[in-house]
Design a protein around this motif. Structure first.
Motif, PDB file in Angstrom:
ATOM      1  N   ASN A 146      58.623 -20.619  39.900  1.00 27.04           N
ATOM      2  CA  ASN A 146      57.962 -21.697  39.686  1.00 27.04           C
ATOM      3  C   ASN A 146      56.811 -22.129  40.578  1.00 27.04           C
ATOM      4  OD1 ASN A 146      59.529 -21.709  37.307  1.00 27.04           O
ATOM      5  ND2 ASN A 146      60.076 -23.928  37.560  1.00 27.04           N
ATOM      6  N   LEU A 147      56.226 -21.148  41.108  1.00 31.29           N
ATOM      7  CA  LEU A 147      55.219 -21.492  42.309  1.00 31.29           C
ATOM      8  C   LEU A 147      53.861 -21.879  41.461  1.00 31.29           C
ATOM      9  CD1 LEU A 147      55.956 -18.863  44.867  1.00 31.29           C
ATOM     10  CD2 LEU A 147      56.646 -21.135  44.966  1.00 31.29           C
ATOM     11  N   ARG A 207      48.175 -16.011  47.626  1.00 29.29           N
ATOM     12  CA  ARG A 207      48.831 -16.540  46.539  1.00 29.29           C
ATOM     13  C   ARG A 207      49.919 -15.964  45.833  1.00 29.29           C
ATOM     14  NH1 ARG A 207      43.306 -18.060  42.789  1.00 29.29           N
ATOM     15  NH2 ARG A 207      42.344 -19.816  44.596  1.00 29.29           N
ATOM     16  N   PRO A 208      50.629 -16.579  44.908  1.00 28.68           N
ATOM     17  CA  PRO A 208      51.988 -15.999  44.705  1.00 28.68           C
ATOM     18  C   PRO A 208      51.821 -14.505  44.051  1.00 28.68           C
ATOM     19  CG  PRO A 208      51.881 -18.233  43.930  1.00 28.68           C
ATOM     20  CD  PRO A 208      50.748 -17.893  44.549  1.00 28.68           C
ATOM     21  N   ALA A 209      50.734 -14.369  43.418  1.00 30.54           N
ATOM     22  CA  ALA A 209      50.633 -13.030  42.530  1.00 30.54           C
ATOM     23  C   ALA A 209      50.601 -11.931  43.482  1.00 30.54           C
ATOM     24  CB  ALA A 209      49.275 -13.102  41.631  1.00 30.54           C
ATOM     25  N   LYS A 210      49.952 -12.343  44.819  1.00 29.83           N
ATOM     26  CA  LYS A 210      49.920 -11.346  46.139  1.00 29.83           C
ATOM     27  C   LYS A 210      51.310 -11.181  46.660  1.00 29.83           C
ATOM     28  CE  LYS A 210      45.519 -10.907  45.487  1.00 29.83           C
ATOM     29  NZ  LYS A 210      44.719  -9.626  44.618  1.00 29.83           N
ATOM     30  N   LEU A 211      52.175 -11.881  46.183  1.00 24.96           N
ATOM     31  CA  LEU A 211      53.367 -11.825  47.026  1.00 24.96           C
ATOM     32  C   LEU A 211      54.489 -11.002  46.025  1.00 24.96           C
ATOM     33  CD1 LEU A 211      53.559 -15.519  48.602  1.00 24.96           C
ATOM     34  CD2 LEU A 211      53.016 -13.431  49.603  1.00 24.96           C
ATOM     35  N   GLN A 227      58.014 -14.402  46.770  1.00 28.03           N
ATOM     36  CA  GLN A 227      57.755 -15.604  46.119  1.00 28.03           C
ATOM     37  C   GLN A 227      59.109 -16.522  46.092  1.00 28.03           C
ATOM     38  OE1 GLN A 227      55.841 -15.222  42.480  1.00 28.03           O
ATOM     39  NE2 GLN A 227      55.302 -13.188  42.661  1.00 28.03           N
ATOM     40  N   GLN A 228      60.182 -16.010  45.937  1.00 26.83           N
ATOM     41  CA  GLN A 228      61.345 -16.667  45.866  1.00 26.83           C
ATOM     42  C   GLN A 228      61.674 -17.389  47.650  1.00 26.83           C
ATOM     43  OE1 GLN A 228      62.699 -18.662  44.250  1.00 26.83           O
ATOM     44  NE2 GLN A 228      64.283 -17.652  42.858  1.00 26.83           N
ATOM     45  N   ARG A 229      61.308 -16.726  48.626  1.00 32.32           N
ATOM     46  CA  ARG A 229      61.222 -17.402  49.662  1.00 32.32           C
ATOM     47  C   ARG A 229      60.422 -18.494  50.048  1.00 32.32           C
ATOM     48  NH1 ARG A 229      60.652 -12.990  54.102  1.00 32.32           N
ATOM     49  NH2 ARG A 229      60.241 -11.483  52.764  1.00 32.32           N
ATOM     50  N   VAL A 230      59.099 -18.112  49.312  1.00 32.89           N
ATOM     51  CA  VAL A 230      58.155 -19.675  49.371  1.00 32.89           C
ATOM     52  C   VAL A 230      58.955 -20.527  48.643  1.00 32.89           C
ATOM     53  CG1 VAL A 230      55.877 -20.281  48.547  1.00 32.89           C
ATOM     54  CG2 VAL A 230      55.973 -17.972  49.599  1.00 32.89           C
ATOM     55  N   ALA A 231      59.531 -20.285  47.615  1.00 31.06           N
ATOM     56  CA  ALA A 231      60.294 -21.235  46.771  1.00 31.06           C
ATOM     57  C   ALA A 231      61.318 -22.034  47.289  1.00 31.06           C
ATOM     58  CB  ALA A 231      60.736 -20.787  45.473  1.00 31.06           C
TER      59      ALA A 231
END
Ligand SMILES: Nc1ncnc2c1ncn2[C@@H]1O[C@H](COP(=O)(O)OP(=O)(O)OP(=O)(O)O)[C@@H](O)[C@H]1O
Ligand SMILES: [Mg+2]
Length: 242
Positions: free
Chosen positions: A99-100, A144-148, A153-157
């Motif tokens: 959900n980013l 951006r999320p698409a580049k991760l 991405q879950q660590r960003v979340a």
């Protein structure tokens, strides 16, 4: 267990959903407390009530009967607005699908909850940068999320869930979209943060391999807690056949 020390307490909580003529009893009389700093897994097969449980302890939903107290306060006595204030100030969320916001960088995604709360940009940026460093993504602030990767991405979340310094993080199947290495890494990261900062984490999973990492496992079976104890020592799963 002293109730005054509990972060969250459920007493006889039931939740049903009405689907046309039929009634689905998703949780049936669940009681128990979540203590500050606990690292807890809610385990059970599909349909056992894990998401319903997460939504209730995250104050995203209210029980059909029974009570939920957060920091000693009965949530039923709060208006919707007070409930969302309590949620925003005290609870962070991590979702299965990350959900980013796709058009925002990792840094901007983590800053967002603070900015919505009116924190000045400079302060939000500093807090978000610190959180991204903490989850090992200090080198990916502008991505951006698409580049991760999914794990990144879950660590960003996770950084986003923590940026407001919540007392509780609720994660509904946070590893369901990750491969097993990344799943274990995400759980290890959440555990390390829980231990170092005293943040309570409750995550749901149907993956048995993740249960070795928790302090406590709550097993749900058809909306009933069939097992709830410290997960150290022998893990005698009986939910498999429920
Ligand atoms: N909004 C809803 N409306 C109607 N029924 C629902 C709703 N949400 C959940 N249910 C039902 O309640 C029961 C418990 O669902 P819940 O989503 O809590 O289970 P779960 O353990 O999270 O399952 P999964 O592992 O598949 O995510 C299921 O029978 C489900 O179909
Ligand atoms: Mg679910």
């Amino acid at each position: 267990m002293s109730k005054s020390l509990a972060l969250l307490e459920m007493r006889g909580v039931s939740k049903h959903y009405l689907l046309g003529e039929s009634r689905i009893d998703a949780l049936k009389g669940v009681s128990g407390a979540i203590m500050p700093g606990e690292f807890v897994a809610v385990w059970g097969p599909s349909g056992s009530g894990k998401s319903t449980f997460c939504n209730l302890i995250g104050l995203l939903d209210t029980p059909s009967s029974g009570s939920v107290s957060f920091k000693g306060q009965d949530v039923a006595g709060l208006s919707d607005e007070q409930r969302s204030e309590l949620r925003n100030s005290s609870i962070g969320f991590v979702f299965q699908s990350f959900n980013l916001v796709p058009v925002l960088s990792a840094l901007e995604n983590v800053m967002l909850p603070l900015q919505i709360d009116g924190t000045p940009a400079r302060e939000a940026r500093a807090a978000a940068t610190a959180r991204l460093n903490e989850v090992g993504l200090g080198g990916h602030l502008a991505h951006r999320p698409a580049k991760l990767s999914g794990g990144q991405q879950q660590r960003v979340a996770i950084a986003r869930a923590l940026v407001g310094a919540p007392a509780l993080v609720v994660a509904d199947e946070p590893t369901a979209n990750l491969d097993s290495d990344n799943a274990l890494r995400v759980i290890a990261l959440m555990r390390a943060i829980s231990k170092s900062e005293g943040t309570a984490f409750v995550f749901s999973t149907h993956d048995e391999r993740l249960l070795e990492r928790v302090d406590r496992r709550i097993t749900l079976c058809d909306g009933v807690v069939t097992d709830d104890h410290a997960a150290s020592g022998v893990i005698a799963l009986r939910g498999q056949s429920c």
